[in-house]
Enzyme design. Structure first.
Site, PDB file in Angstrom:
ATOM      1  N   THR A 150       0.818  -1.211   0.000  1.00 53.03           N
ATOM      2  CA  THR A 150       0.000   0.000   0.000  1.00 53.03           C
ATOM      3  C   THR A 150       0.858   1.270   0.000  1.00 53.03           C
ATOM      4  O   THR A 150       2.010   1.246   0.448  1.00 53.03           O
ATOM      5  CB  THR A 150      -0.881  -0.006   1.269  1.00 53.03           C
ATOM      6  OG1 THR A 150      -1.455   1.275   1.465  1.00 53.03           O
ATOM      7  CG2 THR A 150      -0.077  -0.333   2.532  1.00 53.03           C
ATOM      8  N   TYR A 176      -1.434  -0.643  10.983  1.00 50.23           N
ATOM      9  CA  TYR A 176      -1.623  -1.294   9.672  1.00 50.23           C
ATOM     10  C   TYR A 176      -0.457  -0.975   8.737  1.00 50.23           C
ATOM     11  O   TYR A 176       0.202  -1.878   8.207  1.00 50.23           O
ATOM     12  CB  TYR A 176      -2.945  -0.845   9.034  1.00 50.23           C
ATOM     13  CG  TYR A 176      -3.035  -1.146   7.544  1.00 50.23           C
ATOM     14  CD1 TYR A 176      -3.053  -2.460   7.075  1.00 50.23           C
ATOM     15  CD2 TYR A 176      -3.081  -0.116   6.592  1.00 50.23           C
ATOM     16  CE1 TYR A 176      -3.112  -2.738   5.704  1.00 50.23           C
ATOM     17  CE2 TYR A 176      -3.150  -0.386   5.235  1.00 50.23           C
ATOM     18  CZ  TYR A 176      -3.159  -1.697   4.793  1.00 50.23           C
ATOM     19  OH  TYR A 176      -3.215  -1.970   3.441  1.00 50.23           O
ATOM     20  N   LYS A 180       2.538  -3.402   7.154  1.00 47.01           N
ATOM     21  CA  LYS A 180       2.779  -3.571   5.713  1.00 47.01           C
ATOM     22  C   LYS A 180       4.220  -3.147   5.376  1.00 47.01           C
ATOM     23  O   LYS A 180       4.881  -3.776   4.561  1.00 47.01           O
ATOM     24  CB  LYS A 180       1.780  -2.737   4.891  1.00 47.01           C
ATOM     25  CG  LYS A 180       0.354  -3.217   4.936  1.00 47.01           C
ATOM     26  CD  LYS A 180       0.117  -4.596   4.333  1.00 47.01           C
ATOM     27  CE  LYS A 180       0.330  -4.655   2.851  1.00 47.01           C
ATOM     28  NZ  LYS A 180      -0.073  -5.993   2.288  1.00 47.01           N
TER      29      LYS A 180
HETATM   30  P1  NAD Z   1      -9.380  -7.470   2.250  1.00 45.34           P
HETATM   31  O1  NAD Z   1      -9.354  -7.216   3.721  1.00 45.34           O
HETATM   32  O2  NAD Z   1     -10.637  -7.214   1.493  1.00 45.34           O
HETATM   33  O3  NAD Z   1      -8.959  -8.990   1.958  1.00 45.34           O
HETATM   34  C1  NAD Z   1      -7.939  -9.640   2.646  1.00 45.34           C
HETATM   35  C2  NAD Z   1      -8.108 -11.138   2.430  1.00 45.34           C
HETATM   36  O4  NAD Z   1      -7.032 -11.802   3.084  1.00 45.34           O
HETATM   37  C3  NAD Z   1      -9.406 -11.699   3.034  1.00 45.34           C
HETATM   38  O5  NAD Z   1     -10.038 -12.545   2.104  1.00 45.34           O
HETATM   39  C4  NAD Z   1      -8.936 -12.478   4.243  1.00 45.34           C
HETATM   40  O6  NAD Z   1      -9.762 -13.597   4.548  1.00 45.34           O
HETATM   41  C5  NAD Z   1      -7.540 -12.925   3.800  1.00 45.34           C
HETATM   42  N1  NAD Z   1      -6.646 -13.199   4.929  1.00 45.34           N
HETATM   43  C6  NAD Z   1      -6.434 -12.425   6.026  1.00 45.34           C
HETATM   44  N2  NAD Z   1      -5.536 -13.006   6.844  1.00 45.34           N
HETATM   45  C7  NAD Z   1      -5.154 -14.170   6.225  1.00 45.34           C
HETATM   46  C8  NAD Z   1      -4.228 -15.201   6.563  1.00 45.34           C
HETATM   47  N3  NAD Z   1      -3.527 -15.153   7.704  1.00 45.34           N
HETATM   48  N4  NAD Z   1      -4.093 -16.232   5.697  1.00 45.34           N
HETATM   49  C9  NAD Z   1      -4.797 -16.288   4.548  1.00 45.34           C
HETATM   50  N5  NAD Z   1      -5.691 -15.352   4.195  1.00 45.34           N
HETATM   51  C10 NAD Z   1      -5.872 -14.295   5.018  1.00 45.34           C
HETATM   52  O7  NAD Z   1      -8.169  -6.625   1.670  1.00 45.34           O
HETATM   53  P2  NAD Z   1      -8.017  -5.905   0.250  1.00 45.34           P
HETATM   54  O8  NAD Z   1      -8.554  -4.539   0.353  1.00 45.34           O
HETATM   55  O9  NAD Z   1      -8.490  -6.811  -0.809  1.00 45.34           O
HETATM   56  O10 NAD Z   1      -6.426  -5.777   0.172  1.00 45.34           O
HETATM   57  C11 NAD Z   1      -5.640  -6.830  -0.388  1.00 45.34           C
HETATM   58  C12 NAD Z   1      -4.176  -6.446  -0.313  1.00 45.34           C
HETATM   59  O11 NAD Z   1      -3.972  -5.236  -1.038  1.00 45.34           O
HETATM   60  C13 NAD Z   1      -3.678  -6.183   1.107  1.00 45.34           C
HETATM   61  O12 NAD Z   1      -2.384  -6.712   1.236  1.00 45.34           O
HETATM   62  C14 NAD Z   1      -3.674  -4.664   1.228  1.00 45.34           C
HETATM   63  O13 NAD Z   1      -2.662  -4.249   2.134  1.00 45.34           O
HETATM   64  C15 NAD Z   1      -3.351  -4.270  -0.200  1.00 45.34           C
HETATM   65  N6  NAD Z   1      -3.868  -2.958  -0.616  1.00 45.34           N
HETATM   66  C16 NAD Z   1      -5.186  -2.646  -0.472  1.00 45.34           C
HETATM   67  C17 NAD Z   1      -5.648  -1.401  -0.914  1.00 45.34           C
HETATM   68  C18 NAD Z   1      -7.112  -1.028  -0.815  1.00 45.34           C
HETATM   69  O14 NAD Z   1      -7.472   0.111  -1.130  1.00 45.34           O
HETATM   70  N7  NAD Z   1      -8.024  -1.927  -0.428  1.00 45.34           N
HETATM   71  C19 NAD Z   1      -4.772  -0.497  -1.495  1.00 45.34           C
HETATM   72  C20 NAD Z   1      -3.416  -0.867  -1.631  1.00 45.34           C
HETATM   73  C21 NAD Z   1      -2.987  -2.097  -1.201  1.00 45.34           C
END
Ligand code: NAD
Length: 369
Positions: A150, A176, A180
């Site tokens: 992120t 958070y 990361k």
């Molecule tokens: P989300 O919270 O919607 O999904 C996370 C998923 O990871 C869920 O399905 C959860 O069940 C799974 N999970 C959590 N802990 C776990 C574990 N120990 N083992 C296996 N699975 C596990 O998150 P998102 O918004 O889809 O984000 C996905 C990735 O992208 C993350 O790494 C986040 O840091 C990154 N990210 C998100 C955004 C955003 O705007 N949402 C922006 C930049 C980066």
């Protein structure tokens, strides 16, 4: 290519799995043989997010924890994985303030386990001896580890600061973003120390279908439809840089297949907006797309609530490198992406209802291996 996607039942992960098994074949031409989704199905994971690929024989779903080294080791070998796309994480800043431990467990320790198992697998299967090891996977395809991170690791920008780029120093402010940042450093170290072909992406705020309704856009769309008040932190002037999730997924697939191992790519929609303007746009788009609902005006719906502690003021991304080196550009602007997003939530109200009443965590999972 056989790809392991972690966190594939979450918001971005599920959109990515749909993309890999759908449009990616035409757009970036990876030869995808199999996609294995590994997801723990925490509160944020929803098996129904994978409904569109349920009958695709190339997709395998496994419920499990990235921190379970034995499970990861066996999946890598059983499915002869070539690439890991790592998205599993605890992802909600507010939750990290109330209960940080799970963030360290999954985001830092979990990422470490995954890296370590992938490293052992590469050595054991001799992938590191294959001609072309450590080059872009699209060139000849040995293996690669894509780490999805992120822009929050870079901290907060002042109003006139230049946007984040690949050389911006890290300054995470929340548990958070600190977790990361820790995982980003581990990924970097595995390249530097072991020569593992890793690629890291740092992306700005995403929005689109299948986003858990605790996050800004789905929360506000839902409240607008129900006529409930829309809580805006502080004075609503915090700035975020928004990207439609499908654009992010295409960027991830391009980074994996064409990216330079060891490289970082920041990804963003070149779309900075104040939170208050985002909320206004959401209400107005819902009013436009569902005129029959008699939706209230922004003035009637918006309320201001006490700001989040340590709330970062501004994030912005300069995605020049991924544009120049990989030819990536966002296709949606905020107005077009928001229309698609609102329409999706209007067409899938049962998806949100099943989260609100808790049934999304129900018996269907009993049928899974
Ligand atoms: P989300 O919270 O919607 O999904 C996370 C998923 O990871 C869920 O399905 C959860 O069940 C799974 N999970 C959590 N802990 C776990 C574990 N120990 N083992 C296996 N699975 C596990 O998150 P998102 O918004 O889809 O984000 C996905 C990735 O992208 C993350 O790494 C986040 O840091 C990154 N990210 C998100 C955004 C955003 O705007 N949402 C922006 C930049 C980066």
């Amino acid at each position: 290519m056989n790809i392991l996607v972690t966190g594939g039942a979450g918001f971005i992960g599920s959109n990515l799995v749909h993309y890999l098994l759908g449009a990616a074949a035409d757009e970036i031409r990876p030869d995808i043989n199999k996609v294995v989704t590994l997801d723990k199905l925490t509160y944020a994971g929803n098996y129904a997010n994978l409904d569109p690929v349920e009958i695709d024989p190339r997709h395998v779903f496994v419920k499990g924890d990235i921190g379970d080294g034995k499970l990861v080791a066996s999946l890598l070998r059983e499915h002869e994985i070539d690439a890991v796309m790592h998205l599993a994480a605890e992802s909600h800043v507010d939750r990290s303030i109330d209960a940080p431990e799970e963030f360290i467990e999954t985001n830092v320790v979990g990422t470490f386990r995954l890296l370590e198992e992938f490293r052992r697998y590469i050595v054991e299967t001799g992938k590191d001896k294959v001609d072309g090891y450590g080059k872009s996977i699209g060139d000849r395809g040995t293996c690669a580890f894509l780490h999805v991170s992120t822009d929050e690791v870079f901290g907060s920008l002042g109003p006139n600061d230049p946007a984040f780029h690949e050389e911006t120093p890290y300054a995470p402010n929340s548990p958070y973003s600190a977790s990361k940042a820790g995982s980003d450093h581990l990924v970097r170290a595995y390249h530097h120390t072991y020569g593992m072909p890793v690629i890291t992406t740092n992306c700005s705020n995403n929005y689109g279908p299948y986003q858990f309704p605790e996050k800004l856009l789905p929360l506000m769309i839902r409240k607008t439809l129900k006529g409930e008040s829309l809580p805006v932190y502080g004075d609503g002037s915090n700035v975020r840089d928004w990207l439609y999730v499908e654009d992010h997924c295409r960027g991830l697939a391009m980074a994996l297949t064409k990216g330079e191992p060891g490289e970082i790519y920041v990804i963003g929609g070149k779309c900075e907006m104040k939170n208050l303007d985002v909320v206004h746009a959401i209400i107005n788009t819902v009013r436009e797309l569902a005129p029959e609902r008699g939706i209230k005006s922004p003035e009637e719906l918006i309320t201001y609530v006490t700001d989040r502690p340590g709330h970062d003021r501004r994030y912005a991304i300069d995605p020049s490198r991924i544009g120049r080196d990989l030819g990536w550009e966002p296709r949606e602007n905020f107005a077009s992406g928001l229309k698609r997003t609102v329409q999706w939530y209007l067409d899938h109200e049962e998806w949100i209802t099943s989260i609100e009443d808790g049934s999304y965590r129900g018996e269907r999972l009993g049928t899974l291996a």
